[in-house]
Design an enzyme around this catalytic site. Structure first.
Site, PDB file in Angstrom:
ATOM      1  N   HIS A   2       0.817  -1.209   0.000  1.00 57.59           N
ATOM      2  CA  HIS A   2       0.000   0.000   0.000  1.00 57.59           C
ATOM      3  C   HIS A   2       0.857   1.268   0.000  1.00 57.59           C
ATOM      4  O   HIS A   2       0.323   2.392   0.005  1.00 57.59           O
ATOM      5  CB  HIS A   2      -0.920  -0.032   1.235  1.00 57.59           C
ATOM      6  CG  HIS A   2      -2.099   0.859   1.158  1.00 57.59           C
ATOM      7  ND1 HIS A   2      -2.396   1.785   2.142  1.00 57.59           N
ATOM      8  CD2 HIS A   2      -3.077   1.001   0.223  1.00 57.59           C
ATOM      9  CE1 HIS A   2      -3.501   2.427   1.831  1.00 57.59           C
ATOM     10  NE2 HIS A   2      -3.931   1.989   0.668  1.00 57.59           N
ATOM     11  N   LYS A  43       3.258   4.441  -1.042  1.00 61.19           N
ATOM     12  CA  LYS A  43       3.170   5.394  -2.144  1.00 61.19           C
ATOM     13  C   LYS A  43       4.322   6.380  -2.029  1.00 61.19           C
ATOM     14  O   LYS A  43       4.402   7.133  -1.048  1.00 61.19           O
ATOM     15  CB  LYS A  43       1.835   6.142  -2.100  1.00 61.19           C
ATOM     16  CG  LYS A  43       0.609   5.228  -2.101  1.00 61.19           C
ATOM     17  CD  LYS A  43      -0.620   5.956  -1.595  1.00 61.19           C
ATOM     18  CE  LYS A  43      -1.836   5.053  -1.566  1.00 61.19           C
ATOM     19  NZ  LYS A  43      -1.768   4.040  -0.518  1.00 61.19           N
ATOM     20  N   ASP A  69      16.140  11.758  -8.207  1.00 59.32           N
ATOM     21  CA  ASP A  69      17.576  11.981  -7.984  1.00 59.32           C
ATOM     22  C   ASP A  69      17.977  11.891  -6.517  1.00 59.32           C
ATOM     23  O   ASP A  69      18.952  12.520  -6.095  1.00 59.32           O
ATOM     24  CB  ASP A  69      17.998  13.354  -8.544  1.00 59.32           C
ATOM     25  CG  ASP A  69      17.984  13.395 -10.066  1.00 59.32           C
ATOM     26  OD1 ASP A  69      18.063  12.312 -10.688  1.00 59.32           O
ATOM     27  OD2 ASP A  69      17.891  14.499 -10.634  1.00 59.32           O
ATOM     28  N   HIS A 116      -9.955  10.685   1.726  1.00 59.47           N
ATOM     29  CA  HIS A 116      -8.966   9.639   1.485  1.00 59.47           C
ATOM     30  C   HIS A 116      -7.652   9.909   2.213  1.00 59.47           C
ATOM     31  O   HIS A 116      -6.761   9.065   2.215  1.00 59.47           O
ATOM     32  CB  HIS A 116      -8.712   9.491  -0.024  1.00 59.47           C
ATOM     33  CG  HIS A 116      -8.017   8.224  -0.408  1.00 59.47           C
ATOM     34  ND1 HIS A 116      -6.691   8.178  -0.777  1.00 59.47           N
ATOM     35  CD2 HIS A 116      -8.460   6.950  -0.469  1.00 59.47           C
ATOM     36  CE1 HIS A 116      -6.354   6.934  -1.058  1.00 59.47           C
ATOM     37  NE2 HIS A 116      -7.403   6.167  -0.883  1.00 59.47           N
ATOM     38  N   LYS A 172      -4.868  10.279   5.124  1.00 61.81           N
ATOM     39  CA  LYS A 172      -4.553   9.529   6.338  1.00 61.81           C
ATOM     40  C   LYS A 172      -3.547  10.364   7.134  1.00 61.81           C
ATOM     41  O   LYS A 172      -2.365  10.418   6.809  1.00 61.81           O
ATOM     42  CB  LYS A 172      -3.949   8.166   6.011  1.00 61.81           C
ATOM     43  CG  LYS A 172      -4.767   7.338   4.997  1.00 61.81           C
ATOM     44  CD  LYS A 172      -4.001   7.221   3.706  1.00 61.81           C
ATOM     45  CE  LYS A 172      -4.600   6.258   2.725  1.00 61.81           C
ATOM     46  NZ  LYS A 172      -5.929   6.519   2.246  1.00 61.81           N
ATOM     47  N   ASP A 216      -1.015  15.937  20.433  1.00 66.02           N
ATOM     48  CA  ASP A 216      -0.663  16.969  21.414  1.00 66.02           C
ATOM     49  C   ASP A 216      -0.256  18.295  20.780  1.00 66.02           C
ATOM     50  O   ASP A 216       0.513  19.076  21.374  1.00 66.02           O
ATOM     51  CB  ASP A 216       0.457  16.465  22.337  1.00 66.02           C
ATOM     52  CG  ASP A 216      -0.001  15.322  23.237  1.00 66.02           C
ATOM     53  OD1 ASP A 216      -1.213  15.265  23.517  1.00 66.02           O
ATOM     54  OD2 ASP A 216       0.842  14.494  23.632  1.00 66.02           O
TER      55      ASP A 216
END
Length: 518
Positions: A175, A177, A182, A414, A416, A421
């Site tokens: 999952h 991404k 470079d 979508h 996440k 704190d």
């Protein structure tokens, strides 16, 4: 009655299918697979990106420069700009890559980079590349491009049949991404590659969050990519796919050219022409939040069920973050807290921690079965003092003014991310569900930045009232949904924006013992 000849043909076809299915368990050996590694820092500093970024990084020793990418089109433009700016290497890792407008344009950009002499390594999860086998084989035929598939299906169509013979392996997906140019600039976060992630779809759009990063953490991402590239789950496509047919390179070029000339792509092409990410980065003018940034990532052996618990992302998060003391603000599209997770959140509230969660409402989610795993825990969470908010659907959500950390509200959530704190922020691919914790591999950053943490807090204080329902319990312990519109409070006593069939489906799914798969 069917003839004996027809019966024989059907029987033979069944035999071929059975053989194919059985063959799905026999992956080819990885002996002789070519080894490679990320560009060294000495070589990376000699590139145009390196010459621009190295002086900045040197003045912020031990820190990383972070630039949030909340706007969908900016997120696409940033990726295209980096691909076009790369001189030596591109390391690209994704769970889903669509064969649509943005997916085709990025594939063409990778091919053009390879034509310039850039070494391209493309690592894709094999569950999310429907319709791309020929294009990936064509890319891999280029001398400067290598394509690998993570936990591949040997039976190419229909892929789902592979689960019947190799479920334990194929149920584990990559999952992660990331896109790194470079070994100097990387983009990580929640977005896959596809029109719905970049605001180019007429269907469901995804409100998401990525970050562009320079400095110390980029090396960590590159090292992590090398681990996945050389893992026992990563197969060169020539071992899995048929060779590319003659003419596929020309077909890809023509497809990209046709897209660029289309009315649908007009706005995207203009965004690319106006994009100044790389220019501002080279001139030291791109706004960057310099902060201690730690990469968290699963051991790729998790893809085969062989990673020890201490090498997994949840353990790393616990080690870095510890227990929240004052406030936890969590944004997750697929929030499945499970019984133990629910108790942990309630325990935080009992210790005096304010816990606020934003996830998708049933009317907005794109995965109804996952919503069932969350719905069964709502009452316990609310009773325990956890504040729950549910993103409304695109059709019913007003557009907030200005740029927000989560981008457009006219979409399905979508992103996440979470803030702890008011001091630290997580951004990445990790969903708060059993699949992310136990089955899929994930990647993210923990960023020590009060400024970014305040942006997450601002979501709940400014954006959420316009984007989401707030849930509560009435005197009978039944859930209700509140929404404020035009200074008026609206209350719903049944799941808003849904019909009885959807609600009945959710009730039925809650009865099934499927939480570990969600």
């Amino acid at each position: 009655m069917p003839s004996k000849r027809t019966f024989a043909i059907v029987l033979a076809a069944v035999g071929v299918l059975y053989a194919a299915l059985m063959g799905g368990c026999a992956l080819p050996p990885l002996d002789g697979r070519e080894a490679s590694s990320a560009l060294s820092q000495q070589e990376a500093r000699a590139t145009a990106l390196g010459k621009a970024i190295s002086p900045l990084a040197d003045t912020h020793a031990g820190l990383s420069g972070i630039h949030p990418l909340a706007d969908a089109r900016d997120a696409f433009a940033a990726r295209m700009s980096l691909v076009r700016a790369a001189e030596r290497t591109l390391d690209v890792q994704y769970y889903i890559w669509r064969a649509d407008m943005t997916g085709t344009l990025l594939l063409e950009a990778l091919y053009e980079a390879a034509d310039r002499g850039v070494r391209v390594r493309l690592l894709l999860d094999d569950n999310g590349i429907a319709g791309l086998d020929d294009e990936l084989a064509a890319l891999d035929a280029h001398a400067n491009i290598q394509v690998r598939l993570f936990n591949p299906f040997l039976l190419r169509w229909p892929k789902m049949l592979g689960y019947f013979t190799d479920f334990s392996r194929l149920n584990r997906r990559m999952h992660n991404k990331s896109l790194t140019a470079d070994n100097q600039v990387t983009i990580i976060g929640g977005r896959n590659i596809g029109d719905e992630y970049f605001g180019a779809s007429d269907g469901v759009l995804f409100s998401d969050l990525d970050v562009l990063a320079v400095g110390k953490v980029v090396d960590d991402v590159s090292e992590d990519f090398d681990l996945y590239w050389q893992s026992d789950s990563s197969y060169p496509v020539e071992l899995i796919l048929a060779p590319a047919e003659p003419g596929w390179r020309e077909a890809l070029r023509e497809s990209a050219a046709g897209i660029e000339g289309s009315e649908a792509a007009e706005q995207y092409i203009s965004v690319l022409k106006e994009a100044t990410f790389v220019k501002r980065l080279r001139q030291g003018q791109l706004p960057l939040e310099w902060a201690v940034t730690r990469m968290v990532s699963d051991d790729p052996a998790k893809g085969l069920g062989q990673a020890p618990p201490e090498s997994m992302l949840p353990h790393q998060l616990d080690e870095i973050l510890g227990a929240p003391k004052h406030r936890l603000e969590l944004v997750s599209p697929y929030f499945v807290p499970t019984e133990s997770g629910t108790q942990s959140l309630v325990n935080m509230v009992q210790r005096g921690v304010q816990v606020r969660v934003l996830t998708n409402a049933l009317e907005a989610t794109d995965v109804i079965i996952v919503h069932s795993g969350y719905a069964k825990r709502r009452e316990d969470l609310l009773r325990g003092g956890v504040q729950l908010y549910e993103m409304r659907s695109a059709a019913s959500t007003p557009q907030p003014q200005g740029s927000r950390l989560l981008g457009s509200s006219g979409s399905s959530l979508h992103a996440k991310t979470f803030a702890v704190d008011g001091e630290r922020v997580f951004v990445g691919s990790f969903n708060f569900d059993p699949r992310s914790a136990k089955l899929n591999t994930e990647l993210g950053f923990v960023i020590d930045s009060p400024a970014l943490a305040r942006q997450v807090t601002r979501i709940f204080s400014q954006d959420v009232p316009r984007m989401a329902y707030r849930l509560g319990l009435d005197e009978d312990g039944e859930i209700y949904w509140l929404f404020h519109k035009d200074d008026q409070e609206q209350r719903f006593d049944v799941e808003p924006g849904t019909n009885w069939w959807q609600r009945a489906t959710i009730k039925f799914l809650q009865l099934l013992p499927i939480d570990p798969l969600l």
